[in-house]
Structure formats: structure tokens, C-alpha cells
Scaffold this active site. Structure first.
Site, PDB file in Angstrom:
ATOM      1  N   LYS A  86       6.907  -7.856  -2.701  1.00 36.33           N
ATOM      2  CA  LYS A  86       5.747  -8.414  -3.044  1.00 36.33           C
ATOM      3  C   LYS A  86       4.545  -7.522  -2.144  1.00 36.33           C
ATOM      4  O   LYS A  86       3.142  -7.755  -2.267  1.00 36.33           O
ATOM      5  CB  LYS A  86       5.645  -9.254  -2.244  1.00 36.33           C
ATOM      6  CG  LYS A  86       6.616 -10.653  -2.534  1.00 36.33           C
ATOM      7  CD  LYS A  86       6.221 -11.906  -3.257  1.00 36.33           C
ATOM      8  CE  LYS A  86       6.385 -12.853  -4.139  1.00 36.33           C
ATOM      9  NZ  LYS A  86       5.924 -13.257  -5.852  1.00 36.33           N
ATOM     10  N   GLU A 108      -2.868 -17.926  -2.529  1.00 35.27           N
ATOM     11  CA  GLU A 108      -1.523 -19.068  -2.304  1.00 35.27           C
ATOM     12  C   GLU A 108      -0.183 -18.513  -1.964  1.00 35.27           C
ATOM     13  O   GLU A 108      -0.207 -17.236  -1.910  1.00 35.27           O
ATOM     14  CB  GLU A 108      -1.307 -19.559  -3.378  1.00 35.27           C
ATOM     15  CG  GLU A 108      -0.513 -18.416  -4.593  1.00 35.27           C
ATOM     16  CD  GLU A 108      -0.945 -17.261  -5.146  1.00 35.27           C
ATOM     17  OE1 GLU A 108      -2.154 -17.453  -4.901  1.00 35.27           O
ATOM     18  OE2 GLU A 108       0.178 -16.865  -5.561  1.00 35.27           O
ATOM     19  N   SER A 390      14.996  -8.060  -4.654  1.00 36.03           N
ATOM     20  CA  SER A 390      13.988  -7.958  -4.730  1.00 36.03           C
ATOM     21  C   SER A 390      13.239  -7.976  -3.378  1.00 36.03           C
ATOM     22  O   SER A 390      12.454  -8.474  -2.971  1.00 36.03           O
ATOM     23  CB  SER A 390      13.376  -9.614  -5.739  1.00 36.03           C
ATOM     24  OG  SER A 390      13.740 -10.339  -5.608  1.00 36.03           O
TER      25      SER A 390
HETATM   26  C1  LIG Z   1      12.198 -11.661  -1.905  1.00 37.47           C
HETATM   27  C2  LIG Z   1      11.558 -12.494  -3.500  1.00 37.47           C
HETATM   28  N1  LIG Z   1      12.612 -12.424  -4.850  1.00 37.47           N
HETATM   29  C3  LIG Z   1      11.359 -13.117  -5.933  1.00 37.47           C
HETATM   30  C4  LIG Z   1      11.036 -13.744  -5.508  1.00 37.47           C
HETATM   31  C5  LIG Z   1      10.472 -14.645  -6.925  1.00 37.47           C
HETATM   32  O1  LIG Z   1       9.085 -13.610  -7.084  1.00 37.47           O
HETATM   33  P1  LIG Z   1       8.725 -13.329  -8.959  1.00 37.47           P
HETATM   34  O2  LIG Z   1       9.437 -14.088  -9.476  1.00 37.47           O
HETATM   35  O3  LIG Z   1       6.779 -13.462  -8.400  1.00 37.47           O
HETATM   36  O4  LIG Z   1       9.394 -12.306  -7.970  1.00 37.47           O
HETATM   37  C6  LIG Z   1      10.128 -14.028  -4.317  1.00 37.47           C
HETATM   38  C7  LIG Z   1       9.337 -14.777  -3.965  1.00 37.47           C
HETATM   39  O5  LIG Z   1       8.647 -15.595  -3.301  1.00 37.47           O
HETATM   40  C8  LIG Z   1      11.005 -13.533  -3.322  1.00 37.47           C
HETATM   41  O6  LIG Z   1      10.121 -13.885  -2.003  1.00 37.47           O
END
Ligand SMILES: Cc1ncc(COP(=O)(O)O)c(C=O)c1O
Length: 419
Positions: A86, A108, A390
């Protein structure tokens, strides 16, 4: 100027009051981000390195590779400062706000990861920061609320509706339409009206830019597949973007299958968040995309064990890439994600976010398909596979321990020591 739509998706479905803000942002995105005016891109890259900790490693997961019989590589976005991808976007947009002369930033947040990343970025850039967060999410994500406050951000509770991400986004947009003169709205995923989906993708595309080079240097070839979880889809688009033109690299977007697919129209509820694979076309938060909604167009409440995937929409570019056949949407359920969480923790010594655990869980199905191809004599796929981790899962420990005990998750350790 960058494209406003992706096929039928995207666009700017917003009230008239927001149009000046979007026009100003489009102009700033073009000049600073795309044309590097005043050295914006250089400063962004420097801050991503020194503050954000980039580049993140591409790590071979030795024990998973042995389990599946092919090379599994992890793109370690969990090691970005703050613990998730993020920050790539939050830092980019906060810096852009500064270049635009804005003094105040709003955002948000659902799970609190984007809110935390924005609060961190604003603290480091000396910008005022206010985060809109639904009351339900505030109560279930306390540690992240504390983190935002500690970084000096105000957290504005949203008591409307179910008190989750959808309502928080509505309130942030409402604020922005009143305060555009001095305020920038840092949206947290590749969603919302143009130019957000393209701009957020560009900030996140550092993931695939690095990974592509790392594969060439470390492995001597590109991966046969890239697997990433999809909520709004920002880590997904970030992990895919520089591979989209590589036809031999398959792209899998893994959604939250929750506790079952489908929409209960009477209850206006979906026990999943699989909008990309199972949703229908509609408009949410300023863009046309795939949504979980009733036939009458009411957006339903979605579900996932992972708060960050719990969203009834998805980025318009992802919806387009699925329609084009370039991205394959798949899903795994809550239990599979919990099992994958424990598998990575016990076998590789890495605690993944529950969101990322969905991408890791899909490896099980992928491996089965691969061995079926092999058994049937089809030319088996033979390359390495990349999974985008992620974020890290420290924020999820309470949920994981509670849910694993309730559901009797096979891979979970015994927690009786605490009883
Ligand atoms: C670690 C992590 N991965 C994935 C996501 C999903 O978001 P996005 O699909 O925009 O990557 C989030 C959302 O809070 C997150 O904290």
C-alpha cells in the site's frame, strides 16, 4: 493524456462538484508522474528506496518449491515499510499532493492498511492527514487505528450503513468535493474515477518492473505465471503490469471465495468478494466495472475472512483484462486461505497477510492442474511461478487464531498453551 476507459470499463461517473478536482488531478498526473516535471519521479524513487525500503527481494521459496515440484518465487512486498504494498501508492499520491501545493490529504480505509500507509507518508512529508473509516472496521482493526493516530492522522468514524469500506469511500468523496482547493484524496486501490485506476497502477507497477528484472538476473528467464490476490486490485495490477505484453506469462487474479459463491438477492448479501469472476457490470465509486449487485443494481454486502479483500467492486482495468482473456480470475475460499497462511508460516518462516494468503492458496490448485497436464502427456508447463506476497500478516494474528480454532484448520498449530 492517458486513457479514461478500458473497453467498456472505467470513466468518470461523478457528481459535477467533483469534476474540477479530477481535471486538476489529471493535469498534475500528466505533468509530474508521466513527464517528470520538477523531478517528481526522481524524488519518488528516492523516497521509495530510502523510506520505503525498495527494491523488495524476489525470493525462491525452497520448501514450497519442493512441495509442488516447480520453482516458486515470492515477491516480498511484505517487506515494504509499513508491511504492505500500500505504501507504493500512498507515498506516490502524498508526494503528488505536495507538488500540487495541497496542504491536506484525506483517504478512506477498510482494513486500515491503506490508512496507515497514508498516515506514514503524510507524517514524513509534513502534510495534514484525515482518514475516513467505517465504525465496524474501526472496532475490528484497532491496532491500525492506533498506528494512524500515532502518525498524527485524524480518524473520522463513519456510522452510515454497514460501517465498512464502501461507506468510508462515499464520505471521503463527499469531503473532497467540498475541499478540493486545499485537499487531495488518496484513493487506496486501482478503483474510482479516472485518473485514479491508471495512476495507482503506475505507482504500484514498480512491483512487476522490479520482478521482471529480478527474474532475468536471478533465474535467467521470465516466470510461466504470476499469481496475485485481488481486492480492489492494486497489488494485482502492480504485479501484472510489466508482464501484460509477455504472452507466455499467465496472469492469475485470486479473489476471495469466502464461504461460497453467488449473491443472495433477498438478503442483499454475497458470502464472497469475487466480483471479477462472478460480478455483473455496473457503476461504483465513479467507475464502470464488475460488481456484486442485485439485478436491480443494489450493491450487496460482501464477505471475506480477510478485511482487505472484502469489497464488492474491482478495478476497471482488471475487469477489462479478464474480458480480453489476458487475466484469469480464480478464487479460493476462507479455509484454503487460512491453510495457506499457516503453510507459509511453518514451512518458509514468513507470516503472510490474509489477503496474500489467497494468492498462496491458489498454488495448490495450480500444482494439481500442472500434474494433470503432465499425466495426460500434454506438454507440461516447466517454468518458475511468482506469487506476490502483498503484505505481512502480523495485523491478522487475532483473526487467524480465532478463525483457525473455530474452523479446525488442518495446518494450524495448537494454541492450547494460552488457555
Ligand atoms: C496486504 C494487502 N494485500 C492486498 C490488499 C487488497 O487490496 P488491493 O487489491 O488493492 O491490492 C490489501 C488491502 O487492504 C492488503 O492490505
Amino acid at each position: 493524456m492517458s486513457q479514461k476507459t478500458f473497453g467498456d470499463y472505467g470513466g468518470q461517473y461523478v457528481p459535477e462538484a467533483l469534476m474540477p478536482a479530477l481535471t486538476e488531478l489529471e493535469d498534475a498526473y500528466q505533468r509530474y508522474v508521466l513527464e517528470n516535471e520538477d523531478g517528481f519521479v526522481d524524488e519518488f524513487e528516492e523516497r521509495l528506496r530510502d523510506f520505503g525500503g525498495r527494491p523488495t527481494p524476489l525470493q525462491r521459496a525452497d520448501n514450497l518449491s519442493e512441495r509442488y515440484g516447480f520453482d516458486v518465487y515470492l515477491k516480498r512486498e511484505d517487506l515494504v515499510h509499513g508491511g504492505a504494498h500500500k505504501l507504493n501508492n500512498a507515498l506516490g499520491q502524498a508526494l503528488l499532493a505536495k507538488y500540487m501545493g495541497k496542504e491536506r490529504v484525506i483517504a478512506e480505509t477498510g482494513a486500515g492498511q491503506h490508512g496507515t500507509a497514508t498516515a506514514m507518508a503524510c507524517a514524513s512529508l509534513d502534510l495534514d492527514c484525515e482518514i475516513y473509516m467505517g465504525r465496524t472496521d474501526i472496532n475490528r482493526q484497532r491496532p491500525n487505528v492506533y498506528r494512524m493516530r500515532i502518525h498524527g492522522a485524524d480518524v473520522n468514524p463513519v456510522d452510515i450503513g454497514s460501517g465498512t469500506l464502501k461507506e468510508a469511500t462515499n464520505e471521503a468523496m463527499r469531503d473532497w468535493s467540498r475541499t478540493v482547493e486545499d485537499t487531495h484524496y488518496v484513493i487506496g486501490s486501482v478503483v474510482g474515477p479516472h485518473p485514479f485506476p491508471t495512476m495507482v497502477r503506475d505507482f504500484q507497477s514498480v512491483i512487476s518492473e522490479e520482478a521482471r528484472e529480478q527474474f532475468r538476473a536471478q533465474v535467467g528467464r521470465l516466470p510461466e505465471a504470476v499469481i496475485a490476490c485481488a481486492g480492489g486490485g492494486s497489488n494485482t495490477m502492480g504485479a501484472f503490469h510489466h508482464f501484460v505484453d509477455d504472452e507466455d506469462v499467465d496472469l492469475y487474479a485470486v479473489e476471495a471465495g469466502g464461504s461460497g459463491l453467488g449473491v443472495d438477492n433477498e438478503e442483499s448479501y454475497a458470502p464472497n468478494s469475487a466480483s471479477l469472476g462472478t460480478g455483473t457490470e455496473g457503476v461504483l465509486h465513479g467507475a464502470r466495472t464488475k460488481l456484486l449487485q442485485t439485478p436491480e443494481g443494489q450493491i450487496v454486502e460482501s464477505h471475506s475472512v480477510s478485511a482487505g479483500l472484502d469489497y464488492a467492486g474491482v478495478g476497471p482495468e482488471l475487469a477489462y483484462l479478464v474480458d480480453e482473456g489476458r487475466v484469469t480470475p480464480v478464487n479460493v475460499d476462507d479455509d484454503a486461505a487460512l491453510n495457506a497462511f499457516h503453510r507459509l508460516a511453518t514451512r518458509e518462516g514468513i507470516i503472510p497477510a490474509l489477503e496474500s494468503s489467497h494468492a498462496l492458496a491458489y498454488l495448490e490448485e495450480y500444482a494439481e492442474q500442472r500434474s494433470a497436464e503432465h499425466a495426460s502427456g500434454d506438454a507440461p508447463r516447466a517454468g518458475p511461478v511468482m506469487v506476490n506476497v502483498s503484505g505481512r500478516g502480523d495485523k491478522d494474528l487475532d483473526t487467524v487464531i480465532e478463525e483457525s480454532t473455530e474452523r479446525d484448520i488442518a495446518n494450524a498449530p495448537d494454541m492450547e498453551v494460552y488457555q
